[in-house]
Write an enzyme that holds these catalytic residues in place. Structure first.
Site, PDB file in Angstrom:
ATOM      1  N   GLY A 289     -10.516  -1.136  -4.180  1.00 22.83           N
ATOM      2  CA  GLY A 289     -10.195   0.294  -4.158  1.00 22.83           C
ATOM      3  C   GLY A 289     -11.385   1.224  -4.334  1.00 22.83           C
ATOM      4  N   GLU A 331     -12.435  -7.056  -6.027  1.00 23.15           N
ATOM      5  CA  GLU A 331     -12.097  -7.295  -4.621  1.00 23.15           C
ATOM      6  C   GLU A 331     -12.343  -6.067  -3.740  1.00 23.15           C
ATOM      7  OE1 GLU A 331      -8.362 -10.384  -5.359  1.00 23.15           O
ATOM      8  OE2 GLU A 331      -7.949  -8.272  -4.998  1.00 23.15           O
ATOM      9  N   PRO A 332     -13.578  -5.637  -3.593  1.00 23.23           N
ATOM     10  CA  PRO A 332     -13.813  -4.481  -2.716  1.00 23.23           C
ATOM     11  C   PRO A 332     -13.683  -4.860  -1.244  1.00 23.23           C
ATOM     12  CG  PRO A 332     -15.905  -5.372  -3.490  1.00 23.23           C
ATOM     13  CD  PRO A 332     -14.807  -6.178  -4.158  1.00 23.23           C
ATOM     14  N   GLY A 333     -13.061  -4.008  -0.448  1.00 20.20           N
ATOM     15  CA  GLY A 333     -12.962  -4.230   0.994  1.00 20.20           C
ATOM     16  C   GLY A 333     -13.621  -3.066   1.714  1.00 20.20           C
ATOM     17  N   ARG A 334     -12.951  -1.903   1.600  1.00 16.45           N
ATOM     18  CA  ARG A 334     -13.424  -0.685   2.263  1.00 16.45           C
ATOM     19  C   ARG A 334     -14.894  -0.377   1.953  1.00 16.45           C
ATOM     20  NH1 ARG A 334      -9.791   3.438   2.693  1.00 16.45           N
ATOM     21  NH2 ARG A 334      -8.542   2.155   1.324  1.00 16.45           N
ATOM     22  N   ARG A 384      -4.816   5.300  10.461  1.00 15.80           N
ATOM     23  CA  ARG A 384      -4.859   5.871   9.108  1.00 15.80           C
ATOM     24  C   ARG A 384      -4.571   7.380   9.062  1.00 15.80           C
ATOM     25  NH1 ARG A 384      -9.027   5.922   6.329  1.00 15.80           N
ATOM     26  NH2 ARG A 384      -8.062   5.595   4.317  1.00 15.80           N
ATOM     27  N   TYR A 388      -1.331   8.010   6.741  1.00  8.73           N
ATOM     28  CA  TYR A 388      -1.386   8.685   5.445  1.00  8.73           C
ATOM     29  C   TYR A 388      -2.400   9.831   5.379  1.00  8.73           C
ATOM     30  CZ  TYR A 388      -4.033   4.233   4.879  1.00  8.73           C
ATOM     31  OH  TYR A 388      -4.816   3.123   5.063  1.00  8.73           O
ATOM     32  N   CYS A 415       1.675   8.426  23.329  1.00  8.82           N
ATOM     33  CA  CYS A 415       2.817   9.308  23.525  1.00  8.82           C
ATOM     34  C   CYS A 415       3.425   9.740  22.198  1.00  8.82           C
ATOM     35  CB  CYS A 415       3.869   8.596  24.371  1.00  8.82           C
ATOM     36  SG  CYS A 415       3.215   8.153  25.962  1.00  8.82           S
ATOM     37  N   GLU A 416       2.626  10.379  21.391  1.00  8.20           N
ATOM     38  CA  GLU A 416       3.054  10.880  20.077  1.00  8.20           C
ATOM     39  C   GLU A 416       2.249  12.140  19.824  1.00  8.20           C
ATOM     40  OE1 GLU A 416       5.027   9.852  17.479  1.00  8.20           O
ATOM     41  OE2 GLU A 416       5.734   8.095  18.580  1.00  8.20           O
TER      42      GLU A 416
HETATM   43  C1  LIG Z   1      -4.930  -6.738  -4.070  1.00  3.41           C
HETATM   44  C2  LIG Z   1      -5.932  -5.947  -3.315  1.00  3.41           C
HETATM   45  N1  LIG Z   1      -7.234  -6.217  -3.473  1.00  3.41           N
HETATM   46  C3  LIG Z   1      -8.182  -5.530  -2.795  1.00  3.41           C
HETATM   47  C4  LIG Z   1      -7.838  -4.528  -1.913  1.00  3.41           C
HETATM   48  C5  LIG Z   1      -8.936  -3.830  -1.175  1.00  3.41           C
HETATM   49  O1  LIG Z   1      -8.937  -2.463  -1.380  1.00  3.41           O
HETATM   50  P1  LIG Z   1     -10.156  -1.595  -0.827  1.00  3.41           P
HETATM   51  O2  LIG Z   1     -10.354  -1.965   0.597  1.00  3.41           O
HETATM   52  O3  LIG Z   1      -9.691  -0.181  -0.973  1.00  3.41           O
HETATM   53  O4  LIG Z   1     -11.344  -1.936  -1.670  1.00  3.41           O
HETATM   54  C6  LIG Z   1      -6.493  -4.210  -1.714  1.00  3.41           C
HETATM   55  C7  LIG Z   1      -6.102  -3.138  -0.782  1.00  3.41           C
HETATM   56  O5  LIG Z   1      -4.989  -2.787  -0.568  1.00  3.41           O
HETATM   57  C8  LIG Z   1      -5.505  -4.948  -2.428  1.00  3.41           C
HETATM   58  O6  LIG Z   1      -4.209  -4.704  -2.268  1.00  3.41           O
END
Ligand SMILES: Cc1ncc(COP(=O)(O)O)c(C=O)c1O
Length: 487
Positions: A289, A331-334, A384, A388, A415-416
């Site tokens: 997050g 757990e960073p993704g974004r 996205r 949201y 078509c939206e």
């Molecule tokens: C359990 C969990 N871990 C990690 C993430 C990654 O979040 P972000 O990409 O915002 O860092 C998410 C995103 O929904 C998640 O649900």
């Protein structure tokens, strides 16, 4: 971008929409002398000719640097307080074989949320013990596959799943399955604030709210929380190894205090379980997050700062509770892949639309004009904004212009009427068909959430590194789409 990964000051931003390097673009983005953007030395005009548009462009060096920054920042800060930490890349943000290899080579592990993501991580050669499997509704096949792959952890999301994973582990024989229990702490974060509530009304995890248990486990009491009940249930199963407690509090978080409050609640639960059973859960995961910059002037969460703040806070909480620190993970993704990506589009129809129209009460007609700039993709490659209300920034990518800027709305070809990629952005007034438009920070949740709405084939993902472009995921074709249609 973080202090360790690049500039932290907002970039100068010309009102004509002319890009000056910095947030929200990847560190490899420049505007060349003839006005065209380059990414890691690759001219976007050449990319567009070679790969077509729309195309997702991923700056490999930038992505790897962000992965390193997060790992180093957390390792250093947690070592300072005497705790170990693992960084899992959240593959849901975007996962391909190459990306899984890059992040693993940078010392990250891989968090997967489905059997499909697990398959990609395994195909990339990520060892099972460095993979985690999430999911609030895992299938039996997904659980079995994870056990077969020897994943390092299955993050269990319900009491029913405790039983299902135990049954699968029993059926397989061998070592107990390593599980974490995902809890909901009542802390919700995102944007600049967090809120805290007692009872959770969402599908993920098991609540910490006491008295909320609707099921039982050996040793559990009626007033126990669902989270405590699940932990006791895991301990009662010899086929399971209780590895940890997991908490994920939200997305695009820019205020670190939410992480600290949630961590405290998890550590309290861990201490309460130890007091009841003598078992001290070895690991705690604080989820993902971490917020990034999507617009010029926005500043991403700094990994060094957040790591130090969270490490100091968990050390203080553990000392208060009189429990030794667990091993941590995040757990960073974004924050790893988001800013490393941009999407390249070709402009088609440009349509000035008068906004407001006649007032009907004798007042002068509105003179506000919004320029609708249609691009060759849209909500199928970036859902996205429609899903949201996410904001993005775009710039003319193939040339410079000294035309007066206009208030533009970047819209797709679907078509939206809600097929809007950017609600309001200043673009040069002479933006026209054939121009290239680059939308910044689309690396996360773009391709991974893409659809084939209107039978639009999904764009390719092209990596750029040291002046070279390489297709990581090829463009879908009409044949790909028709191959699924059995007639
Ligand atoms: C359990 C969990 N871990 C990690 C993430 C990654 O979040 P972000 O990409 O915002 O860092 C998410 C995103 O929904 C998640 O649900």
């Amino acid at each position: 971008m973080s202090a360790s990964a690049g500039p932290t000051t907002p970039p100068a931003f010309s009102p004509t929409g002319t890009y000056v390097p910095g947030e929200p673009w990847s560190s490899g983005v420049r505007r060349g002398p003839d006005g065209a953007l380059t990414v890691a030395g690759v001219d976007v005009r050449e990319l567009a000719v070679a790969q077509g548009t729309p195309a997702y462009v991923l700056d490999e060096a930038d992505l790897r640097e962000r992965a390193r920054s997060y790992r180093r920042a957390f390792e250093a800060a947690f070592a300072e307080v005497g705790a170990g930490v693992d960084v899992y890349y959240a593959g849901k943000a975007f996962l391909s074989v190459a990306v899984a290899r890059w992040v693993h080579a940078e010392g990250l592990r891989v968090d997967t949320a489905t059997g499909g993501e697990l398959a990609v991580a395994l195909r990339a050669g990520v060892p099972g013990e460095h993979i985690g499997l999430h999911g609030n509704n895992k299938s039996d096949a997904e659980i079995a596959r994870a056990l077969e792959a020897g994943v390092g952890r299955i993050i269990v999301d319900s009491l029913v799943e405790v039983e299902r994973v135990a049954a699968a582990s029993r059926a397989r024989g061998g070592a107990p399955a390593p599980v974490m229990i995902r809890v909901t702490t009542g802390v919700h974060a995102g944007g600049h604030e967090y809120i805290s509530t007692a009872h959770e009304d969402q599908k993920f995890g098991l609540s910490l709210a006491t008295g909320g248990s609707v099921a039982s486990a050996p040793g559990a009491q009626v007033e126990d929380s669902p989270a405590m009940t699940a932990l006791l249930a895991v301990l009662a199963h010899p086929e399971l190894e209780l590895l940890g407690i997991h908490s994920h509090i939200g997305s695009q978080i820019l205020d670190p205090s939410g992480f600290e409050v949630a961590a405290r609640k998890v550590l309290e639960l861990r201490a309460a379980l130890a007091e009841r059973t003598g078992f001290l859960v070895p690991e705690v995961d604080l989820g993902g997050g971490y917020g990034i910059a999507y617009l010029p002037g926005e500043v991403a969460l700094d990994p060094d700062r957040i790591a130090k703040d969270v490490a100091a806070s968990v050390a203080a909480s553990s000392a208060d509770l009189g429990t030794p620190l667990p091993r941590f993970s995040i757990e960073p993704g974004r924050a790893i892949v988001g800013p490393a990506g941009l999407t390249l589009y070709t402009v088609g129809t440009v349509k000035p639309v008068r906004v407001g129209g006649p007032t009907g009460d004798g007042e002068a007609e509105s003179t506000t004009v919004r320029t609708y700039v249609s691009i060759d993709g849209g909500m199928s490659d970036n859902i996205r904004p429609a899903l949201y209300g996410a904001d993005y920034h775009a710039e003319l990518a193939n040339r410079l212009s000294d035309a007066e800027p206009v208030l533009a709305r970047v819209v797709g070809k679907h078509c939206e009427s809600g097929d809007i990629v950017i609600h309001d952005v200043l673009l040069p007034g002479d933006v026209r068909a054939g121009d290239l438009l680059a939308v910044a920070a689309t690396g996360a949740y773009g391709r991974s959430m893409a659809s084939n709405y209107n039978h639009v084939p999904r764009p390719p993902v092209v990596a750029v590194t040291d002046g070279e472009a390489r297709v990581l995921v090829r463009r879908e074709t009409e044949d790909d789409l028709l191959a699924l249609d059995l007639g």
